[in-house]
Design a protein around this motif. Structure first.
Motif, PDB file in Angstrom:
ATOM      1  N   ARG A 174     -50.841 -20.086  38.270  1.00  0.00           N
ATOM      2  CA  ARG A 174     -50.841 -19.424  39.578  1.00  0.00           C
ATOM      3  C   ARG A 174     -49.509 -18.744  39.807  1.00  0.00           C
ATOM      4  O   ARG A 174     -48.497 -19.147  39.221  1.00  0.00           O
ATOM      5  CB  ARG A 174     -51.100 -20.437  40.691  1.00  0.00           C
ATOM      6  N   LEU A 175     -49.521 -17.748  40.651  1.00  0.00           N
ATOM      7  CA  LEU A 175     -48.261 -17.107  41.026  1.00  0.00           C
ATOM      8  C   LEU A 175     -47.641 -18.002  42.093  1.00  0.00           C
ATOM      9  O   LEU A 175     -48.101 -18.024  43.248  1.00  0.00           O
ATOM     10  CB  LEU A 175     -48.552 -15.697  41.554  1.00  0.00           C
ATOM     11  N   MET A 176     -46.635 -18.770  41.708  1.00  0.00           N
ATOM     12  CA  MET A 176     -46.062 -19.743  42.632  1.00  0.00           C
ATOM     13  C   MET A 176     -45.290 -19.023  43.734  1.00  0.00           C
ATOM     14  O   MET A 176     -44.621 -18.024  43.477  1.00  0.00           O
ATOM     15  CB  MET A 176     -45.143 -20.727  41.889  1.00  0.00           C
ATOM     16  N   GLY A 177     -45.410 -19.555  44.963  1.00  0.00           N
ATOM     17  CA  GLY A 177     -44.758 -18.891  46.093  1.00  0.00           C
ATOM     18  C   GLY A 177     -45.624 -17.777  46.671  1.00  0.00           C
ATOM     19  O   GLY A 177     -45.182 -17.023  47.526  1.00  0.00           O
ATOM     20  N   PHE A 178     -46.868 -17.677  46.183  1.00  0.00           N
ATOM     21  CA  PHE A 178     -47.811 -16.685  46.704  1.00  0.00           C
ATOM     22  C   PHE A 178     -49.050 -17.396  47.219  1.00  0.00           C
ATOM     23  O   PHE A 178     -49.504 -18.374  46.636  1.00  0.00           O
ATOM     24  CB  PHE A 178     -48.244 -15.719  45.591  1.00  0.00           C
ATOM     25  N   GLY A 179     -49.623 -16.878  48.286  1.00  0.00           N
ATOM     26  CA  GLY A 179     -50.866 -17.419  48.820  1.00  0.00           C
ATOM     27  C   GLY A 179     -50.603 -18.511  49.831  1.00  0.00           C
ATOM     28  O   GLY A 179     -49.548 -19.157  49.809  1.00  0.00           O
ATOM     29  N   HIS A 180     -51.540 -18.663  50.728  1.00  0.00           N
ATOM     30  CA  HIS A 180     -51.412 -19.706  51.749  1.00  0.00           C
ATOM     31  C   HIS A 180     -52.773 -19.965  52.353  1.00  0.00           C
ATOM     32  O   HIS A 180     -53.562 -19.031  52.509  1.00  0.00           O
ATOM     33  CB  HIS A 180     -50.422 -19.268  52.843  1.00  0.00           C
ATOM     34  N   ARG A 181     -53.042 -21.217  52.659  1.00  0.00           N
ATOM     35  CA  ARG A 181     -54.342 -21.542  53.254  1.00  0.00           C
ATOM     36  C   ARG A 181     -54.548 -20.808  54.579  1.00  0.00           C
ATOM     37  O   ARG A 181     -55.648 -20.345  54.895  1.00  0.00           O
ATOM     38  CB  ARG A 181     -54.430 -23.059  53.464  1.00  0.00           C
ATOM     39  N   ILE A 182     -53.516 -20.649  55.360  1.00  0.00           N
ATOM     40  CA  ILE A 182     -53.676 -20.064  56.699  1.00  0.00           C
ATOM     41  C   ILE A 182     -53.253 -18.593  56.745  1.00  0.00           C
ATOM     42  O   ILE A 182     -53.909 -17.771  57.353  1.00  0.00           O
ATOM     43  CB  ILE A 182     -52.841 -20.850  57.746  1.00  0.00           C
ATOM     44  N   TYR A 183     -52.109 -18.270  56.113  1.00  0.00           N
ATOM     45  CA  TYR A 183     -51.643 -16.877  56.205  1.00  0.00           C
ATOM     46  C   TYR A 183     -52.460 -15.964  55.314  1.00  0.00           C
ATOM     47  O   TYR A 183     -52.519 -16.160  54.110  1.00  0.00           O
ATOM     48  CB  TYR A 183     -50.164 -16.758  55.796  1.00  0.00           C
ATOM     49  N   ARG A 184     -53.080 -14.976  55.923  1.00  0.00           N
ATOM     50  CA  ARG A 184     -53.761 -13.934  55.159  1.00  0.00           C
ATOM     51  C   ARG A 184     -52.982 -12.632  55.350  1.00  0.00           C
ATOM     52  O   ARG A 184     -53.501 -11.545  55.330  1.00  0.00           O
ATOM     53  CB  ARG A 184     -55.217 -13.782  55.633  1.00  0.00           C
ATOM     54  N   ASN A 185     -51.732 -12.790  55.646  1.00  0.00           N
ATOM     55  CA  ASN A 185     -50.793 -11.716  55.908  1.00  0.00           C
ATOM     56  C   ASN A 185     -49.451 -12.293  55.466  1.00  0.00           C
ATOM     57  O   ASN A 185     -49.392 -13.455  55.084  1.00  0.00           O
ATOM     58  CB  ASN A 185     -50.794 -11.455  57.417  1.00  0.00           C
ATOM     59  N   VAL A 186     -48.363 -11.516  55.588  1.00  0.00           N
ATOM     60  CA  VAL A 186     -47.076 -12.050  55.132  1.00  0.00           C
ATOM     61  C   VAL A 186     -46.688 -13.267  55.975  1.00  0.00           C
ATOM     62  O   VAL A 186     -46.809 -13.249  57.198  1.00  0.00           O
ATOM     63  CB  VAL A 186     -45.985 -10.964  55.210  1.00  0.00           C
ATOM     64  N   ASP A 187     -46.265 -14.307  55.293  1.00  0.00           N
ATOM     65  CA  ASP A 187     -45.760 -15.515  55.956  1.00  0.00           C
ATOM     66  C   ASP A 187     -44.460 -15.105  56.680  1.00  0.00           C
ATOM     67  O   ASP A 187     -43.521 -14.630  56.040  1.00  0.00           O
ATOM     68  CB  ASP A 187     -45.498 -16.539  54.832  1.00  0.00           C
ATOM     69  N   PRO A 188     -44.391 -15.248  58.024  1.00  0.00           N
ATOM     70  CA  PRO A 188     -43.194 -14.772  58.736  1.00  0.00           C
ATOM     71  C   PRO A 188     -41.926 -15.470  58.260  1.00  0.00           C
ATOM     72  O   PRO A 188     -40.824 -14.910  58.305  1.00  0.00           O
ATOM     73  CB  PRO A 188     -43.482 -15.116  60.203  1.00  0.00           C
ATOM     74  N   ARG A 189     -42.077 -16.690  57.751  1.00  0.00           N
ATOM     75  CA  ARG A 189     -40.907 -17.431  57.252  1.00  0.00           C
ATOM     76  C   ARG A 189     -40.380 -16.765  55.976  1.00  0.00           C
ATOM     77  O   ARG A 189     -39.180 -16.761  55.719  1.00  0.00           O
ATOM     78  CB  ARG A 189     -41.280 -18.889  56.978  1.00  0.00           C
ATOM     79  N   ALA A 190     -41.301 -16.197  55.176  1.00  0.00           N
ATOM     80  CA  ALA A 190     -40.876 -15.538  53.929  1.00  0.00           C
ATOM     81  C   ALA A 190     -40.000 -14.337  54.247  1.00  0.00           C
ATOM     82  O   ALA A 190     -38.990 -14.098  53.589  1.00  0.00           O
ATOM     83  CB  ALA A 190     -42.104 -15.121  53.121  1.00  0.00           C
ATOM     84  N   LYS A 191     -40.375 -13.580  55.313  1.00  0.00           N
ATOM     85  CA  LYS A 191     -39.572 -12.401  55.692  1.00  0.00           C
ATOM     86  C   LYS A 191     -38.167 -12.844  56.084  1.00  0.00           C
ATOM     87  O   LYS A 191     -37.173 -12.243  55.683  1.00  0.00           O
ATOM     88  CB  LYS A 191     -40.213 -11.720  56.911  1.00  0.00           C
ATOM     89  N   LEU A 192     -38.097 -13.923  56.895  1.00  0.00           N
ATOM     90  CA  LEU A 192     -36.787 -14.386  57.380  1.00  0.00           C
ATOM     91  C   LEU A 192     -35.944 -14.939  56.237  1.00  0.00           C
ATOM     92  O   LEU A 192     -34.735 -14.730  56.176  1.00  0.00           O
ATOM     93  CB  LEU A 192     -36.983 -15.459  58.471  1.00  0.00           C
ATOM     94  N   ILE A 193     -36.600 -15.649  55.313  1.00  0.00           N
ATOM     95  CA  ILE A 193     -35.865 -16.214  54.164  1.00  0.00           C
ATOM     96  C   ILE A 193     -35.340 -15.089  53.284  1.00  0.00           C
ATOM     97  O   ILE A 193     -34.209 -15.128  52.819  1.00  0.00           O
ATOM     98  CB  ILE A 193     -36.787 -17.136  53.323  1.00  0.00           C
ATOM     99  N   GLN A 194     -36.158 -14.065  53.097  1.00  0.00           N
ATOM    100  CA  GLN A 194     -35.736 -12.950  52.246  1.00  0.00           C
ATOM    101  C   GLN A 194     -34.513 -12.266  52.866  1.00  0.00           C
ATOM    102  O   GLN A 194     -33.544 -11.959  52.177  1.00  0.00           O
ATOM    103  CB  GLN A 194     -36.875 -11.952  52.077  1.00  0.00           C
ATOM    104  N   ALA A 195     -34.547 -12.080  54.202  1.00  0.00           N
ATOM    105  CA  ALA A 195     -33.407 -11.455  54.895  1.00  0.00           C
ATOM    106  C   ALA A 195     -32.161 -12.335  54.732  1.00  0.00           C
ATOM    107  O   ALA A 195     -31.065 -11.844  54.452  1.00  0.00           O
ATOM    108  CB  ALA A 195     -33.733 -11.261  56.367  1.00  0.00           C
ATOM    109  N   SER A 196     -32.333 -13.658  54.876  1.00  0.00           N
ATOM    110  CA  SER A 196     -31.203 -14.596  54.722  1.00  0.00           C
ATOM    111  C   SER A 196     -30.621 -14.509  53.328  1.00  0.00           C
ATOM    112  O   SER A 196     -29.413 -14.597  53.131  1.00  0.00           O
ATOM    113  CB  SER A 196     -31.666 -16.038  54.913  1.00  0.00           C
TER     114      SER A 196
END
Ligand code: CMC
Length: 429
Positions: A298-320
């Motif tokens: 699997r592509l680790m760090g991709f996909g989520h049971r609930i998010y069918r859009n970008v995980d908002p935490r991923a955006k914030l972590i990427q900015a950090s």
């Protein structure tokens, strides 16, 4: 408060609806079962609401995450992990005096009973910190017997605070144990994240100055991982809690659930995956393997049971991640470039587009932890430190929920029907 559902199967005029303030409400399966005798079949509980909760709301389609009604983006910008912990536990952000009292009280709870030092010697030196965390957190119950009487709010609240405050000490000691360095005791005057850095990196005889940029980055990571409603580990905590088990045992169950690579272990697994890919030119071949279902990759760090859009935490972590690299004047990590290219290619690929698979919080969190000098084996343990705030808040909420019953799902039996036992000596050889 319940309203009646529309009368189409499985809902009839007598089916109750359980309303929500945001997001979908649910029909009350108990009334359907009483009327029809049918169970609901829902592997992975992807369509089942097991609790009513006021703590966290996620809209996976829109990529929204709220804690007690506050958007994660605002919390990340205007609060810190300790304020968020207070919010999760008590429902409101603390006033300044409440914050100061809370910080002082939590700092006092950081110390472990000295006997706990002895436990570490029972583990092999190469033990994963999550194994030490699971075992030692459960063992804390033998030092806090008052927590067994959960009928008193003071006992429950004290146990929740003890857990949030002590888990960083156990996690940092687990790391020190595996590298053979002496344990570093917590310091009361340091903030939550400064204290983690202190216990991980200080050595006797060497004065350690904590870089405030680093401490802020760790605090942000903790804040982004603090709670995520009914995920696998929170559900494990609630399941064990529903039996009346003590809170230390419940949180230990949460730690065990978090460890898996499909859950909190994904940050470590994502970094391993970046290592394995090695260079940008290998990305297409790697993605072909991911898309081949027989490969089991699997592509680790991709996909989520609930998010069918970008995980908002991923955006914030990427900015950090970018912020930390720039502020600390670190050399740009080639692995960050590889991750960004991997994300770009995957987001243009129909396999990921059609399944609505986007980067989740773990795609970039390992990279930022690595940039901060956190050892890989500690990635999931840091997630556990953060998530203890959410677990403890959910456990507290559960203990006052009038609907709380022992969790005991049903099954659809698909085995043999009735048959007679043949005695051993009469069975064919
Ligand atoms: N790579 C490749 N294919 C995937 C992935 C992935 N990461 N995630 C889902 N899929 C496919 C899956 O094979 C299935 O395809 P098909 O419909 O053809 O059978 C489809 O997408 C739906 O997947 P699913 O397994 O039914 O989705 P799920 O909701 O059960 O699983 C998940 C969610 C997070 C376990 C999964 O996406 C996954 O394994 N991701 C990688 C591990 C990971 O990053 N975990 C961290 C989650 S966020 C932090 C946390 O919760 O701790």
């Amino acid at each position: 408060m319940k309203t009646r559902a529309p009368s189409s199967f499985p809902l009839s005029a007598s089916t109750s609806l359980v309303p929500s303030t945001l997001g979908p409400s649910a029909f009350d399966q108990r009334t359907v079962n009483a009327e029809t005798g049918l169970f609901a079949f829902d592997p992975g509980f992807s369509s089942t609401a097991s609790y009513q909760s006021k703590i966290t709301f996620i809209d996976g389609e829109k990529g929204i995450l709220l804690h007690r009604g506050y958007p994660i983006e605002q919390l990340a910008l205007k609060t810190n992990f300790t304020e968020l912990t207070y919010l999760l536990l008590y429902g409101e952000l603390p006033t300044q005096p409440q914050y100061q009292n809370f910080c002082a009280n939590m700092a006092q709870h950081r110390l472990l009973n000295e006997q706990i030092r002895n436990f570490f010697n029972g583990f092999r030196r190469d033990t994963h910190p999550m194994a030490i965390l699971c075992g030692t957190v459960s063992a804390l119950s033998s030092f806090h017997k008052e927590a067994f009487d959960t009928s008193l709010f003071e006992n429950r609240e004290c146990a929740a605070r003890q857990l949030i405050a002590k888990i960083p000490t156990i996690a940092a000691w687990a790391y020190k144990y595996t590298i053979g360095e002496p344990f570093i005791y917590p310091e009361e005057e340091l903030s939550f994240s400064e204290n983690i850095l202190h216990m991980l990196f200080a050595r006797p005889g060497r004065k350690e100055t904590i870089n405030p940029v680093l401490a802020r980055a760790i605090d942000r990571i903790l804040l982004l991982h603090a709670d995520h409603e009914q995920n696998a580990s929170s559900t494990a905590v609630r399941l064990v809690g529903s039996t009346g088990a003590n809170p230390f045992a419940c949180i230990s169950a949460g730690i065990a659930a978090l460890w898996g690579p499909a859950h909190g272990g994904a940050n470590e697994a994502a970094l391993d995956m970046f290592h394995q890919i090695g260079s940008k030119k290998n990305i297409p071949a790697f993605l072909e393997k991911v898309k081949n279902k027989n490969s089991g990759i699997r592509l680790m760090g991709f996909g989520h049971r609930i998010y069918r859009n970008v995980d908002p935490r991923a955006k914030l972590i990427q900015a950090s991640c970018h912020e930390v690299i720039e502020t600390l004047g670190l050399e740009r990590d080639p692995m960050l470039d590889l991750a960004m290219e991997l994300e770009r290619i995957a987001k243009e690929d129909d396999y990921f587009i059609s399944r609505k698979l986007y980067p989740n919080v773990d795609f970039y969190s390992g990279l930022i932890l690595r940039a901060l000098g956190i050892p890989t084996s500690m990635f999931t343990a840091l997630f556990a430190i953060a998530r203890t705030s959410g677990w403890a808040s959910q456990w507290l909420e559960m203990t006052t929920d009038p609907n709380n019953r022992i969790m005991r799902p049903r099954q659809i039996y698909t085995g043999e029907t009735f048959r007679n036992v043949v005695a051993l000596k009469e069975r064919p050889i």
